[in-house]
Design an enzyme around this catalytic site. Structure first.
Site, mmCIF file in Angstrom:
data_model
loop_
_atom_site.group_PDB
_atom_site.id
_atom_site.type_symbol
_atom_site.label_atom_id
_atom_site.label_comp_id
_atom_site.label_asym_id
_atom_site.label_seq_id
_atom_site.Cartn_x
_atom_site.Cartn_y
_atom_site.Cartn_z
ATOM 1 N N SER A 20 0.827 -1.218 0.000
ATOM 2 C CA SER A 20 0.000 0.000 0.000
ATOM 3 C C SER A 20 0.861 1.269 0.000
ATOM 4 O O SER A 20 1.826 1.391 0.764
ATOM 5 C CB SER A 20 -0.922 0.009 1.220
ATOM 6 O OG SER A 20 -1.586 1.257 1.274
ATOM 7 N N LEU A 21 0.466 2.226 -0.843
ATOM 8 C CA LEU A 21 1.174 3.511 -0.914
ATOM 9 C C LEU A 21 0.544 4.535 0.037
ATOM 10 O O LEU A 21 1.056 5.639 0.180
ATOM 11 C CB LEU A 21 1.124 4.047 -2.347
ATOM 12 C CG LEU A 21 1.807 3.169 -3.397
ATOM 13 C CD1 LEU A 21 1.516 3.682 -4.794
ATOM 14 C CD2 LEU A 21 3.311 3.121 -3.157
ATOM 15 N N SER A 22 -0.569 4.150 0.676
ATOM 16 C CA SER A 22 -1.278 5.109 1.532
ATOM 17 C C SER A 22 -0.435 5.594 2.715
ATOM 18 O O SER A 22 -0.453 6.791 3.024
ATOM 19 C CB SER A 22 -2.606 4.515 2.014
ATOM 20 O OG SER A 22 -3.467 4.389 0.913
ATOM 21 N N THR A 67 -8.641 -1.566 2.374
ATOM 22 C CA THR A 67 -8.313 -1.926 1.001
ATOM 23 C C THR A 67 -8.616 -3.402 0.802
ATOM 24 O O THR A 67 -9.206 -4.048 1.692
ATOM 25 C CB THR A 67 -6.845 -1.537 0.665
ATOM 26 O OG1 THR A 67 -6.615 -1.770 -0.725
ATOM 27 C CG2 THR A 67 -5.826 -2.315 1.496
ATOM 28 N N LYS A 71 -13.362 -3.988 1.572
ATOM 29 C CA LYS A 71 -14.245 -2.837 1.350
ATOM 30 C C LYS A 71 -15.736 -3.183 1.467
ATOM 31 O O LYS A 71 -16.533 -2.366 1.896
ATOM 32 C CB LYS A 71 -13.971 -2.218 -0.015
ATOM 33 C CG LYS A 71 -12.629 -1.505 -0.107
ATOM 34 C CD LYS A 71 -12.470 -0.838 -1.459
ATOM 35 C CE LYS A 71 -11.122 -0.178 -1.606
ATOM 36 N NZ LYS A 71 -10.975 0.539 -2.873
ATOM 37 N N ASN A 92 -14.326 2.569 2.029
ATOM 38 C CA ASN A 92 -12.857 2.537 2.065
ATOM 39 C C ASN A 92 -12.312 3.367 3.224
ATOM 40 O O ASN A 92 -11.109 3.461 3.390
ATOM 41 C CB ASN A 92 -12.250 2.997 0.730
ATOM 42 C CG ASN A 92 -12.366 4.489 0.526
ATOM 43 O OD1 ASN A 92 -13.150 5.157 1.191
ATOM 44 N ND2 ASN A 92 -11.588 5.027 -0.395
ATOM 45 N N ASP A 107 -13.584 6.802 -2.839
ATOM 46 C CA ASP A 107 -13.068 6.483 -4.182
ATOM 47 C C ASP A 107 -13.785 7.305 -5.259
ATOM 48 O O ASP A 107 -13.172 7.725 -6.241
ATOM 49 C CB ASP A 107 -13.242 4.985 -4.495
ATOM 50 C CG ASP A 107 -12.154 4.135 -3.850
ATOM 51 O OD1 ASP A 107 -11.079 4.680 -3.532
ATOM 52 O OD2 ASP A 107 -12.379 2.921 -3.670
ATOM 53 N N ALA A 133 -16.642 -4.306 -14.094
ATOM 54 C CA ALA A 133 -17.912 -4.209 -13.364
ATOM 55 C C ALA A 133 -17.730 -4.678 -11.926
ATOM 56 O O ALA A 133 -18.645 -5.223 -11.324
ATOM 57 C CB ALA A 133 -18.982 -5.031 -14.064
ATOM 58 N N MET A 228 -7.504 3.499 -13.968
ATOM 59 C CA MET A 228 -7.398 3.444 -12.497
ATOM 60 C C MET A 228 -6.131 2.727 -12.043
ATOM 61 O O MET A 228 -5.703 2.862 -10.908
ATOM 62 C CB MET A 228 -8.611 2.725 -11.904
ATOM 63 C CG MET A 228 -9.841 3.588 -11.834
ATOM 64 S SD MET A 228 -11.033 2.824 -10.720
ATOM 65 C CE MET A 228 -12.473 3.782 -11.119
HETATM 66 P P1 NAP Z 1 -12.757 -6.459 -8.702
HETATM 67 O O1 NAP Z 1 -13.954 -6.141 -7.876
HETATM 68 O O2 NAP Z 1 -12.054 -7.747 -8.505
HETATM 69 O O3 NAP Z 1 -13.205 -6.354 -10.264
HETATM 70 C C1 NAP Z 1 -12.344 -6.678 -11.286
HETATM 71 C C2 NAP Z 1 -12.990 -6.404 -12.655
HETATM 72 O O4 NAP Z 1 -11.966 -6.570 -13.647
HETATM 73 C C3 NAP Z 1 -14.121 -7.355 -13.029
HETATM 74 O O5 NAP Z 1 -15.100 -6.633 -13.732
HETATM 75 C C4 NAP Z 1 -13.424 -8.367 -13.948
HETATM 76 O O6 NAP Z 1 -14.275 -8.942 -14.930
HETATM 77 C C5 NAP Z 1 -12.423 -7.485 -14.645
HETATM 78 N N1 NAP Z 1 -11.271 -8.244 -15.139
HETATM 79 C C6 NAP Z 1 -10.344 -8.895 -14.389
HETATM 80 N N2 NAP Z 1 -9.420 -9.456 -15.201
HETATM 81 C C7 NAP Z 1 -9.773 -9.151 -16.470
HETATM 82 C C8 NAP Z 1 -9.208 -9.452 -17.755
HETATM 83 N N3 NAP Z 1 -8.088 -10.157 -17.873
HETATM 84 N N4 NAP Z 1 -9.822 -8.959 -18.857
HETATM 85 C C9 NAP Z 1 -10.948 -8.205 -18.736
HETATM 86 N N5 NAP Z 1 -11.542 -7.905 -17.560
HETATM 87 C C10 NAP Z 1 -10.943 -8.366 -16.425
HETATM 88 O O7 NAP Z 1 -11.623 -5.343 -8.529
HETATM 89 P P2 NAP Z 1 -11.831 -3.806 -8.110
HETATM 90 O O8 NAP Z 1 -11.833 -3.681 -6.640
HETATM 91 O O9 NAP Z 1 -12.972 -3.278 -8.879
HETATM 92 O O10 NAP Z 1 -10.446 -3.133 -8.589
HETATM 93 C C11 NAP Z 1 -10.116 -3.057 -9.961
HETATM 94 C C12 NAP Z 1 -8.853 -2.228 -10.167
HETATM 95 O O11 NAP Z 1 -9.083 -0.863 -9.805
HETATM 96 C C13 NAP Z 1 -7.638 -2.689 -9.340
HETATM 97 O O12 NAP Z 1 -6.487 -2.679 -10.177
HETATM 98 C C14 NAP Z 1 -7.505 -1.624 -8.274
HETATM 99 O O13 NAP Z 1 -6.161 -1.457 -7.839
HETATM 100 C C15 NAP Z 1 -7.972 -0.404 -9.059
HETATM 101 N N6 NAP Z 1 -8.405 0.679 -8.154
HETATM 102 C C16 NAP Z 1 -7.699 1.844 -8.201
HETATM 103 C C17 NAP Z 1 -8.050 2.883 -7.366
HETATM 104 C C18 NAP Z 1 -7.255 4.157 -7.412
HETATM 105 O O14 NAP Z 1 -7.338 4.943 -6.455
HETATM 106 N N7 NAP Z 1 -6.529 4.417 -8.467
HETATM 107 C C19 NAP Z 1 -9.133 2.751 -6.470
HETATM 108 C C20 NAP Z 1 -9.861 1.557 -6.469
HETATM 109 C C21 NAP Z 1 -9.469 0.509 -7.312
HETATM 110 P P3 NAP Z 1 -15.235 -10.216 -14.618
HETATM 111 O O15 NAP Z 1 -16.461 -9.654 -13.957
HETATM 112 O O16 NAP Z 1 -15.517 -10.809 -15.942
HETATM 113 O O17 NAP Z 1 -14.441 -11.134 -13.715
#
Ligand code: NAP
Length: 284
Positions: A20-22, A67, A71, A92, A107, A133, A228
């Site tokens: 975590s970078l937080s 995290t 969540k 979060n 977020d 999604a 993201m």
């Molecule tokens: P999550 O609930 O596990 O959802 C992952 C999503 O990615 C699902 O819709 C999944 O599709 C899709 N996916 C995974 N692998 C894939 C692939 N190879 N090809 C196409 N689609 C794929 O994860 P999350 O919590 O939403 O987080 C997602 C990302 O957002 C992470 O990298 C996280 O670090 C980032 N994030 C960044 C911030 C920020 O502050 N920058 C904040 C929050 C999250 P399926 O439904 O088909 O499995």
């Protein structure tokens, strides 16, 4: 940093949490604000989450960030939930008000602030396509609807998940039109009109991987792409967007903006402008 019995303690619960970078950005902001406080990473597994949340009260922590993977589960452990967090189905940030734990999700505001600061984009009246999604997509969806986007498409590998997300959120936002798609090579053909903004909410790109699909074709000339994902290097998606002359930004701006919103909730004041963003500038 001089820790005393009066030092305010905040932190983050995650599994894993070492990455975590937080702590880096929150402690930089605490220092620059001259607060008597410290931000500590706590490794908390899913089976320990209930005890760890109870310990916020027992140890008088001012609050924590949550995290992966906490969540959603943490929503059931707090005393109150912010309205926006209820719609997002995830929190979060927890704030401890004299033993009463309130859950927030920063977020969404983090995303909106990053879009403004990094891309100069105000999303009101815009057409936005979200890739993914999962939990991050749901927070983005709620925040974008509240900011009055005119149209939102969700394209996901598993189309049913996109559909379920829209079913949950759309009844609260009559001013926005919704559509869901399968994330496939024909996306640009089925998406009715090029969008102003494309947002990747999946982890694709984190390990140098790519969608392998012409998703950039969905974005109009002069549009923008927000990823993201944050990595030391640029992602393939952002490289492709740059080659098309589109405006681009990665997830670091969102990470710092969601952190700024959490800081404000705990300490009642905003951190010094860009101190968190600068603390993230050199990630390994
Ligand atoms: P999550 O609930 O596990 O959802 C992952 C999503 O990615 C699902 O819709 C999944 O599709 C899709 N996916 C995974 N692998 C894939 C692939 N190879 N090809 C196409 N689609 C794929 O994860 P999350 O919590 O939403 O987080 C997602 C990302 O957002 C992470 O990298 C996280 O670090 C980032 N994030 C960044 C911030 C920020 O502050 N920058 C904040 C929050 C999250 P399926 O439904 O088909 O499995």
């Amino acid at each position: 940093m001089q820790l005393t019995g009066k030092t305010t303690v905040v932190g983050i619960f995650g599994d894993p949490v070492e990455h975590s970078l937080s702590p880096r950005m929150q402690n930089a902001a605490i220092k620059s604000s001259g607060l008597d406080a410290v931000y500590v990473p706590f490794h908390v597994t899913p089976t320990q989450l209930c005890d760890a949340v109870a310990a916020i009260r027992a140890m008088s922590l001012r609050g924590v960030n949550l995290t992966i993977p906490h969540k959603e589960a943490a929503c059931h452990l707090v005393d109150e939930m912010d309205k926006q967090a209820v719609l997002m189905g995830a929190i979060n940030t927890i704030v401890n008000e004299n033993g009463c734990l309130k859950g927030y999700n920063t977020d969404g505001i983090g995303l909106l602030n990053a879009l403004k600061q990094e891309l100069g984009v105000d999303v009101a009246g815009k057409r936005v396509l979200l890739l993914g999604a999962g939990g991050a997509c749901r927070a983005a969806l709620v925040a974008l609807c509240q900011a009055q986007v005119s149209w939102i498409g969700i394209a996901n590998r598993t189309r049913e998940r996109a559909q379920q997300l829209i079913e949950k959120v759309s009844p609260s936002f009559s001013g926005t039109a919704f559509a869901e798609y399968e994330l496939s090579s024909s996306l640009a053909n089925v998406c009715p009109k090029p969008v102003d903004l494309l947002i990747n909410t999946t982890a694709v790109g984190l390990k140098g991987d790519a969608f392998g699909l012409p998703v950039i074709d969905c974005v109009k000339t002069g549009g923008a792409v927000f990823d993201m994902v944050y990595t030391a290097e640029s992602t393939v998606l952002l490289d492709e967007a740059r080659m098309r002359g589109l405006e681009v930004a990665d997830g670091l701006g969102m990470l710092s903006a969601q952190g700024e919103a959490a800081f404000q909730l705990w300490f009642g004041c905003a951190p010094e402008a860009s101190v968190m963003r600068r603390a993230l500038d050199k990630i390994d």
